[in-house]
Motif scaffolding. Structure first.
Motif, PDB file in Angstrom:
ATOM      1  N   UNK A 326       0.834  -1.204   0.000  1.00 19.90           N
ATOM      2  CA  UNK A 326       0.000   0.000   0.000  1.00 19.90           C
ATOM      3  C   UNK A 326       0.871   1.257   0.000  1.00 19.90           C
ATOM      4  N   UNK A 327       1.950   1.208   0.772  1.00 14.87           N
ATOM      5  CA  UNK A 327       2.854   2.368   0.779  1.00 14.87           C
ATOM      6  C   UNK A 327       3.477   2.577  -0.591  1.00 14.87           C
ATOM      7  N   UNK A 328       3.897   1.456  -1.215  1.00  8.82           N
ATOM      8  CA  UNK A 328       4.494   1.566  -2.548  1.00  8.82           C
ATOM      9  C   UNK A 328       3.451   2.039  -3.562  1.00  8.82           C
ATOM     10  N   UNK A 329       2.213   1.510  -3.425  1.00  5.33           N
ATOM     11  CA  UNK A 329       1.154   1.869  -4.370  1.00  5.33           C
ATOM     12  C   UNK A 329       0.870   3.360  -4.334  1.00  5.33           C
ATOM     13  N   UNK A 330       0.891   3.947  -3.134  1.00 14.38           N
ATOM     14  CA  UNK A 330       0.677   5.396  -3.041  1.00 14.38           C
ATOM     15  C   UNK A 330       1.763   6.165  -3.798  1.00 14.38           C
ATOM     16  N   UNK A 331       2.998   5.668  -3.702  1.00 11.88           N
ATOM     17  CA  UNK A 331       4.100   6.341  -4.384  1.00 11.88           C
ATOM     18  C   UNK A 331       4.009   6.154  -5.905  1.00 11.88           C
ATOM     19  N   UNK A 332       3.467   5.012  -6.353  1.00  9.16           N
ATOM     20  CA  UNK A 332       3.346   4.744  -7.792  1.00  9.16           C
ATOM     21  C   UNK A 332       2.208   5.545  -8.402  1.00  9.16           C
ATOM     22  N   UNK A 333       1.182   5.820  -7.618  1.00 12.13           N
ATOM     23  CA  UNK A 333      -0.033   6.399  -8.180  1.00 12.13           C
ATOM     24  C   UNK A 333       0.211   7.777  -8.818  1.00 12.13           C
ATOM     25  N   UNK A 334       0.986   8.594  -8.174  1.00 10.86           N
ATOM     26  CA  UNK A 334       1.199   9.951  -8.719  1.00 10.86           C
ATOM     27  C   UNK A 334       1.930   9.945 -10.063  1.00 10.86           C
ATOM     28  N   UNK A 335       3.073   9.285 -10.189  1.00 10.62           N
ATOM     29  CA  UNK A 335       3.694   9.246 -11.530  1.00 10.62           C
ATOM     30  C   UNK A 335       2.838   8.493 -12.554  1.00 10.62           C
ATOM     31  N   UNK A 337      -0.420   8.539 -12.724  1.00 15.18           N
ATOM     32  CA  UNK A 337      -1.436   9.486 -13.177  1.00 15.18           C
ATOM     33  C   UNK A 337      -0.838  10.480 -14.170  1.00 15.18           C
ATOM     34  N   UNK A 338       0.388  10.907 -13.916  1.00 10.25           N
ATOM     35  CA  UNK A 338       1.046  11.845 -14.835  1.00 10.25           C
ATOM     36  C   UNK A 338       1.291  11.198 -16.196  1.00 10.25           C
ATOM     37  N   UNK A 339       1.747   9.927 -16.191  1.00  3.44           N
ATOM     38  CA  UNK A 339       1.975   9.214 -17.457  1.00  3.44           C
ATOM     39  C   UNK A 339       0.673   9.060 -18.231  1.00  3.44           C
ATOM     40  N   UNK A 340      -0.385   8.649 -17.510  1.00  6.07           N
ATOM     41  CA  UNK A 340      -1.676   8.445 -18.163  1.00  6.07           C
ATOM     42  C   UNK A 340      -2.218   9.745 -18.738  1.00  6.07           C
ATOM     43  N   UNK A 363       0.384   2.413 -24.037  1.00  2.00           N
ATOM     44  CA  UNK A 363       0.668   3.114 -22.780  1.00  2.00           C
ATOM     45  C   UNK A 363      -0.602   3.248 -21.947  1.00  2.00           C
ATOM     46  N   UNK A 364      -1.709   3.635 -22.578  1.00  2.00           N
ATOM     47  CA  UNK A 364      -2.988   3.790 -21.845  1.00  2.00           C
ATOM     48  C   UNK A 364      -3.458   2.470 -21.271  1.00  2.00           C
ATOM     49  N   UNK A 365      -3.368   1.391 -22.058  1.00  2.00           N
ATOM     50  CA  UNK A 365      -3.812   0.080 -21.572  1.00  2.00           C
ATOM     51  C   UNK A 365      -3.009  -0.363 -20.361  1.00  2.00           C
ATOM     52  N   UNK A 366      -1.709  -0.193 -20.439  1.00  2.00           N
ATOM     53  CA  UNK A 366      -0.880  -0.644 -19.317  1.00  2.00           C
ATOM     54  C   UNK A 366      -0.998   0.292 -18.116  1.00  2.00           C
ATOM     55  N   UNK A 367      -1.275   1.565 -18.373  1.00  2.00           N
ATOM     56  CA  UNK A 367      -1.560   2.463 -17.241  1.00  2.00           C
ATOM     57  C   UNK A 367      -2.836   2.031 -16.524  1.00  2.00           C
ATOM     58  N   UNK A 368      -3.865   1.657 -17.314  1.00  2.00           N
ATOM     59  CA  UNK A 368      -5.120   1.192 -16.708  1.00  2.00           C
ATOM     60  C   UNK A 368      -4.895  -0.085 -15.916  1.00  2.00           C
ATOM     61  N   UNK A 369      -4.083  -0.998 -16.484  1.00  2.00           N
ATOM     62  CA  UNK A 369      -3.790  -2.239 -15.772  1.00  2.00           C
ATOM     63  C   UNK A 369      -3.038  -1.964 -14.475  1.00  2.00           C
ATOM     64  N   UNK A 370      -2.018  -1.111 -14.565  1.00  2.00           N
ATOM     65  CA  UNK A 370      -1.248  -0.772 -13.359  1.00  2.00           C
ATOM     66  C   UNK A 370      -2.147  -0.103 -12.317  1.00  2.00           C
ATOM     67  N   UNK A 371      -3.080   0.732 -12.761  1.00  2.00           N
ATOM     68  CA  UNK A 371      -3.988   1.395 -11.839  1.00  2.00           C
ATOM     69  C   UNK A 371      -4.901   0.381 -11.163  1.00  2.00           C
TER      70      UNK A 371
END
Length: 546
Positions: A326-335, A337-340, A363-371
């Motif tokens: 969860x801590x890592x996920x919070x850090x991943x979410x901001x970049x 969102x910027x990529x997406x 890029x959009x598909x993998x951003x959605x998957x990562x999200x």
């Protein structure tokens, strides 16, 4: 759980019923009435009456005593019937007791004081069995009747022994007897009611303890000094190989456990190595203890399933991993969102080549998957506590299917609700059940279809057997799940799909366990899959006293 113990029905003063206490009191009261009637008849009809009992009014004495004796016998034989309307019957009987005593006092010389004293018991018994006001009124009636009788007979017979003053004193004694027996009866019934309630509480507690022991994951056995099993719970029964109920010798049922028990009895030391006590049974670590320090015969044996210990360690590991993720996920979410967002802006460019558009789509598909992965991890770490409530499962399934159809375009795919004509209640948090079934239906529509055919999914509400628990099932008619894969589908991060996160079914099972429900995969005969959610029913409350 077996039926919760009920207190025996108690009959308080002025209350209709079939209480054993009231029946006993009424029985002895009617038995005393027979003795009382025999005394009146004996004085009126005995040859001794000629020598030492002077009959003032022989006809009145004999007629009233005979009628009272017949009434006393009938009342005794109708004791059980009287309990149906105890207040009315006892009140009328007490009135007749008073009238019979007054007739005996008026018609018999030299025994008036004894009969008046004898009536005091009837007044006291009435105070035990009747409401306080009614019993007090009858005590006053007895005092007034005795006083009026003394006044009338005293005018007719100058030799009458009981004067008005003595009659008034007897009347006061009746009232005192009523008061004393009334207070005594209240205290006695309060004490008995408290003892009865304590007995009921102990019986209920014993049943609850028995149910807890039976449902414990740890195996529990009670073995005596003859190596005979006295009690065994379900877990222990399964861990020693599910023997027949008539097999009670520990040496026959579980030789290795019997050997370790003998070693513990003789040396006082336990072997801490794990052992499988039956074929295909998990390994356990036996622990031994005596039931009490003074108990030298019976031994309590605990069988700790090592797989449960491993599972608890795994759960702790997963919990720690979830918090870390969860801590890592919070850090991943901001970049992320910027990529997406940047990819979306880039896709709006008019000068973008076709190859570049394809790259932006990837890029959009993998951003959605990562999200999706981030969302599942966050959901795993911040899961709310369940708030179970009693739910009409039939109505819930119908409402869920209608809501899912309204929120999703199914196209040619089919989704239907199957309910039962009987009432099905389950104890569950409706929001968490919605989340679980929504996930299962989405998987069924996505993966539970044959090639080139629409998905056919049913959400079913039913009960397992006539008196089994309520279940909610999500059934599809797809290719099914291979046995090897089915054994792993509830493990975290396990997936067979390239875009899957492997957390959906794991989260679904976790939510079910938070509601004391069970989620399992059941193959469907003829092809297809069934995910079954077994709910718990409402616990029956302790019956109130009546």
């Amino acid at each position: 759980m077996s039926t919760v113990a009920r207190p025996r029905a108690l009959l308080f003063a002025g209350q209709e019923g079939t209480g054993e206490t009231a029946r006993r009191e009424l029985y002895f009261f009617n038995l005393f009435r027979i003795l009382q009637a025999c005394v009146y008849a004996g004085l009126a009809y005995s040859p001794l009456a000629v020598t030492w009992v002077d009959l003032r009014y022989p006809a009145l004495a004999r007629a009233s005593s005979l009628a009272y004796l017949i009434f006393a016998l009938v009342a005794f034989m109708q004791t059980d019937t009287w309990l149906r309307r105890v207040t009315v019957n006892v009140a009328l009987a007490l009135v007749l007791d008073i009238l019979a005593a007054v007739c005996a006092i008026a018609s018999l010389r030299e025994t008036q004081s004894g009969i008046a004293i004898l009536l005091m018991f009837n007044i006291g018994a009435g105070a035990l069995l009747l409401p306080a006001r009614l019993a007090g009124s009858l005590a006053v009636f007895g005092a007034v009747a005795l006083t009026v009788q003394a006044f009338i007979v005293g005018m007719l017979d100058p030799k009458y022994e009981i004067g008005l003053l003595e009659s008034a004193l007897f009347g006061m004694a009746y009232l005192a007897s009523y008061g004393m027996f009334s207070v005594l009866g209240k205290q006695m019934r309060a004490t008995e009611a408290l003892a009865e309630q304590r007995g009921t509480d102990l019986a209920n507690l014993s049943q609850v303890n028995d149910m807890i022991i039976r449902r414990m994951k740890t195996g529990v056995l009670v073995v005596d000094d003859a190596n005979r099993i006295h009690q065994i719970n379900e877990s222990a029964w399964m861990l020693i190989g599910s023997p027949r109920p008539d097999l009670r010798d520990l040496g026959t049922v579980a030789p290795e456990l019997s050997r370790r028990l003998y070693h513990w009895r003789t040396t006082g030391k336990s072997d801490s190595k794990s052992v499988a006590l039956a074929e295909d049974a998990p390994e356990v670590v036996p622990r031994f203890t005596r039931l009490s320090p003074n108990e030298a015969t019976n031994v309590l044996i605990f069988l700790d399933d090592t797989s449960l210990v491993s599972r608890r360690a795994e759960e702790l590991t997963l919990s720690s991993l979830g918090r870390l993720s969860a801590s890592i996920a919070h850090e991943i979410r901001n970049p992320l969102a910027a990529i997406s967002y940047s990819a979306q802006l880039l896709a709006e460019s008019e000068e973008l080549a076709e190859a570049d558009q394809r790259m932006v789509e990837i890029i959009n598909n993998h951003c959605a998957r990562a999200n999706d992965v981030v969302e599942n991890i966050l959901q795993l770490s911040r899961r709310e506590r369940s708030r179970p409530e009693l739910v009409d499962v039939n109505a819930w399934v119908t409402s869920f299917v209608e809501e899912y159809k309204a929120s999703n375009d199914l196209g040619i795919d089919q989704l239907r609700a199957v309910t039962q004509p009987r009432l099905i209640d389950g104890l569950v948090d409706p929001q968490q059940l919605q989340q679980v079934v929504w996930n299962l239906v989405q998987n069924a529509i996505r993966y539970g279809r044959l090639p080139g055919e629409p998905a056919r999914v049913a959400v079913i509400a039913r009960m397992l057997g006539e008196k089994g628990p309520p279940v909610v099932e999500v059934v599809d008619r797809g290719p099914g799940i291979p046995q090897k894969v089915a054994a792993q589908i509830f493990e975290p991060f396990f997936t067979t799909h390239e875009y899957g996160t492997g957390l959906g079914l794991y989260l679904a099972r976790q939510l079910c366990e938070a509601n004391q429900a069970a989620l399992e995969y059941v193959p469907v005969a003829g092809g297809g899959s069934c995910f079954r959610i077994t709910l718990v029913t409402q616990i029956a409350p302790t019956p109130s006293r009546t």
